[in-house]
Design a protein around this motif. Structure first.
Motif, PDB file in Angstrom:
ATOM      1  N   LEU A 126     160.253  33.107 141.066  1.00 22.21           N
ATOM      2  CA  LEU A 126     160.246  32.996 142.559  1.00 22.21           C
ATOM      3  C   LEU A 126     158.908  33.762 143.021  1.00 22.21           C
ATOM      4  N   PHE A 127     158.814  35.141 142.482  1.00 18.51           N
ATOM      5  CA  PHE A 127     158.022  36.178 143.063  1.00 18.51           C
ATOM      6  C   PHE A 127     156.516  35.769 142.527  1.00 18.51           C
ATOM      7  N   LEU A 128     156.516  35.618 141.313  1.00 19.31           N
ATOM      8  CA  LEU A 128     155.024  35.491 140.794  1.00 19.31           C
ATOM      9  C   LEU A 128     154.655  34.121 140.319  1.00 19.31           C
ATOM     10  N   LEU A 129     155.333  33.163 140.108  1.00 15.41           N
ATOM     11  CA  LEU A 129     154.927  31.988 139.555  1.00 15.41           C
ATOM     12  C   LEU A 129     154.836  30.775 140.502  1.00 15.41           C
ATOM     13  N   PHE A 130     155.992  30.734 141.360  1.00 15.07           N
ATOM     14  CA  PHE A 130     155.997  29.525 142.137  1.00 15.07           C
ATOM     15  C   PHE A 130     155.181  28.985 143.044  1.00 15.07           C
ATOM     16  N   GLU A 131     154.608  29.855 143.881  1.00 18.64           N
ATOM     17  CA  GLU A 131     153.478  29.763 144.723  1.00 18.64           C
ATOM     18  C   GLU A 131     152.205  29.463 144.016  1.00 18.64           C
ATOM     19  N   PRO A 132     151.709  30.398 143.153  1.00  9.95           N
ATOM     20  CA  PRO A 132     150.421  29.939 142.330  1.00  9.95           C
ATOM     21  C   PRO A 132     150.747  28.355 141.580  1.00  9.95           C
ATOM     22  N   LEU A 133     151.840  28.030 141.073  1.00  7.51           N
ATOM     23  CA  LEU A 133     151.978  26.880 140.804  1.00  7.51           C
ATOM     24  C   LEU A 133     151.500  25.700 141.625  1.00  7.51           C
ATOM     25  N   ILE A 134     152.140  25.771 142.859  1.00  6.87           N
ATOM     26  CA  ILE A 134     151.814  24.791 144.080  1.00  6.87           C
ATOM     27  C   ILE A 134     150.313  24.819 144.211  1.00  6.87           C
ATOM     28  N   TYR A 135     149.802  26.065 144.279  1.00  9.68           N
ATOM     29  CA  TYR A 135     148.313  26.009 144.960  1.00  9.68           C
ATOM     30  C   TYR A 135     147.552  25.398 143.750  1.00  9.68           C
ATOM     31  N   ILE A 136     147.643  25.845 142.319  1.00  8.07           N
ATOM     32  CA  ILE A 136     146.771  25.486 141.310  1.00  8.07           C
ATOM     33  C   ILE A 136     147.090  23.914 141.338  1.00  8.07           C
ATOM     34  N   ASN A 137     148.230  23.386 141.463  1.00  4.05           N
ATOM     35  CA  ASN A 137     148.476  22.011 141.159  1.00  4.05           C
ATOM     36  C   ASN A 137     147.803  21.203 142.021  1.00  4.05           C
ATOM     37  N   ASN A 138     147.554  21.861 143.331  1.00  5.15           N
ATOM     38  CA  ASN A 138     146.909  20.940 144.465  1.00  5.15           C
ATOM     39  C   ASN A 138     145.396  21.159 144.464  1.00  5.15           C
TER      40      ASN A 138
END
Length: 463
Positions: free
Chosen positions: A61-73
């Motif tokens: 939740l803290f380290l991977l979730f948001e980067p995963l969304i951004y990079i995927n987009n």
């Protein structure tokens, strides 16, 4: 064996990121894949590995979730001030540091697991309390602790307390005052008594079958504690009540499909409650903006920003030997001196990276009003000691997670399980920042449970 394999995989990801064989986005996908598979393997043995499971949940939740969304987009790594401060190699460093942290964590956890004699939980878990019915003395102590814990909230008057709850963080980052009361009034620590009361009241509701009047009182204390803590202190403090109670309920009540359904319902309701209260706290009830913070916790942005600005951070150590030694000595000093008010001990440890990073990010030291930045434990130790600090904090997390999990696996006395479950949560949430101040809910919970059990035991012994 699974932990060993994944430790080697993390090391492989770290080497790949260091050699820049792939793009930073590809390295991140590789890290996320290893992380998720590792988390799934651990979660299948949750009762034996609760602390490690929580660390992986919080880490995702803290380290991977948001980067995963951004990079995927196709948006790259999210950070602060994207246009002016991004470094070409910060993405590789981001993958490298998380991989080294997880490698150290798994290795330390695994080494301690093999170093001790293997023990298995007795399937016939016996719930032991000094008294199988909650005494009126216990209720009186809970009420007393609750009143003591409420003192910091009304220190400036009850009307001002209502104002803070309504305005949320729009008038500052403190739940008690608009100034940095943590630096000017150490008595704010008393608020942790509310957390202790919530945890103990909830546990009594789970493991005891008291008369209706007592249960109504315990329900009232539990609901009041969660609402006050969530509205005033955010996700972390509310989690100190909810997560240990969910662990206790899962271990001692979930025995069939019906109870599993109840557990999942309570889990979902608890999560929505925290997110709703945090939204009100951050925006205030007068704000029309609704934000449940499901797109990330922004901690990943702090870590990425730190890595993109790494040339600006003066390390506290000038040689490799010092960078390998100081993380341990400084951490011990930080935890040992923390209970001493700075008014009584002016030489109390003060993290040299705190004001420096706040000045870089916000333009002020953050020692007074208007700062609540948590740069993650990885980021904090990297700022202070470089790569050595990241490896150290990973080893530290693994050591304590392994210790707590072993104790939880063998412990049958719920009075001790209460305390251990708060330590389990403390370790996992410390991915945000390894702060000794967050240990006080565990300490006060221990004091409350010890005091009640001691008196109940003595009274039963005499009778």
């Amino acid at each position: 064996m699974k932990l060993l394999i994944f430790s080697l995989l993390y090391l492989l990801v770290a080497i790949t990121a260091e050699l820049t064989v792939l793009s930073s986005e590809s390295c991140f996908y590789l890290l996320a894949t290893v992380f998720v598979f590792n988390a799934c393997c651990i979660a299948t043995d949750f009762k034996s590995l609760p602390s490690l499971t929580l660390i992986y949940i919080f880490g995702f939740l803290f380290l991977l979730f948001e980067p995963l969304i951004y990079i995927n987009n196709g948006l790259g790594f999210p950070t602060w001030f994207e246009l002016g401060t991004q470094s070409l190699y910060a993405g590789f460093d981001y993958v490298l540091m998380i991989s080294l942290f997880m490698f150290s964590l798994n290795t330390s956890y695994l080494w301690l697991k093999f170093a001790r004699k293997k023990n298995e939980r007795n399937n016939d878990t016996v719930i032991k309390f000094c008294n199988q019915k909650t005494s009126w003395f216990a209720l009186a102590v809970i009420l007393l602790f609750l009143v003591i814990g409420f003192i910091p909230y009304i220190s400036n008057g009850f009307d001002y307390f209502i104002f803070l709850l309504i305005s949320g963080r729009s008038d500052g980052f403190s739940q008690f005052d608009v100034s940095a009361v943590g630096n000017t009034n150490f008595l704010t620590i008393l608020s942790n008594f509310i957390i202790a009361c919530g945890i103990y009241s909830g546990t009594l509701l789970i493991v005891r079958d008291d008369m209706a009047l007592k249960r109504i009182f315990l329900y009232a204390v539990l609901v009041f504690s969660i609402l006050i803590i969530a509205s005033g202190g955010g996700r972390t403090r509310a989690g100190f009540i909810i997560v240990p109670l969910l662990y206790i309920y899962f271990n001692y009540r979930v025995t069939n499909i019906r109870n599993i359904g109840k557990f999942l319902f309570v889990l979902l309701a608890s999560g929505l409650l925290i997110l709703s209260m945090v939204s009100l706290r951050d925006k205030g009830v007068e704000s029309g903006e609704v934000d449940f913070e499901l797109t990330g916790f922004n901690l990943n942005r702090e870590l990425y920003y730190i890595l993109s600005q790494k040339d600006y951070f003066p390390l506290v150590c000038e040689s490799s030997a010092l960078c390998a030694l100081l993380p341990l000595t400084d951490t011990v000093e930080k935890f040992v001196t923390n209970p001493v008010p700075r008014l009584l001990y002016s030489g109390k440890y003060l993290d040299p990276s705190f004001s420096f990073y706040n000045n870089l990010r916000l333009g002020n030291s953050g020692l007074y009003k208007g700062s609540n930045i948590t740069p993650t434990a990885i980021g904090r130790y990297y700022m202070l000691y470089g790569t050595y600090g990241v490896v150290f904090v990973g080893l530290l997390f693994g050591f304590f997670a392994s210790y707590v999990d072993r104790k939880l696996l063998l412990e049958k006395d719920v009075s001790k399980v209460i305390f251990l479950s708060t330590l389990m949560y403390y370790i996992a949430q410390s991915i945000r920042d390894l702060n000794p101040g967050w240990l006080y809910p565990s300490v006060f919970t221990f004091l409350l449970v010890y005091l009640i059990n001691k008196v109940d035991y003595d009274s039963n012994y005499r009778s």
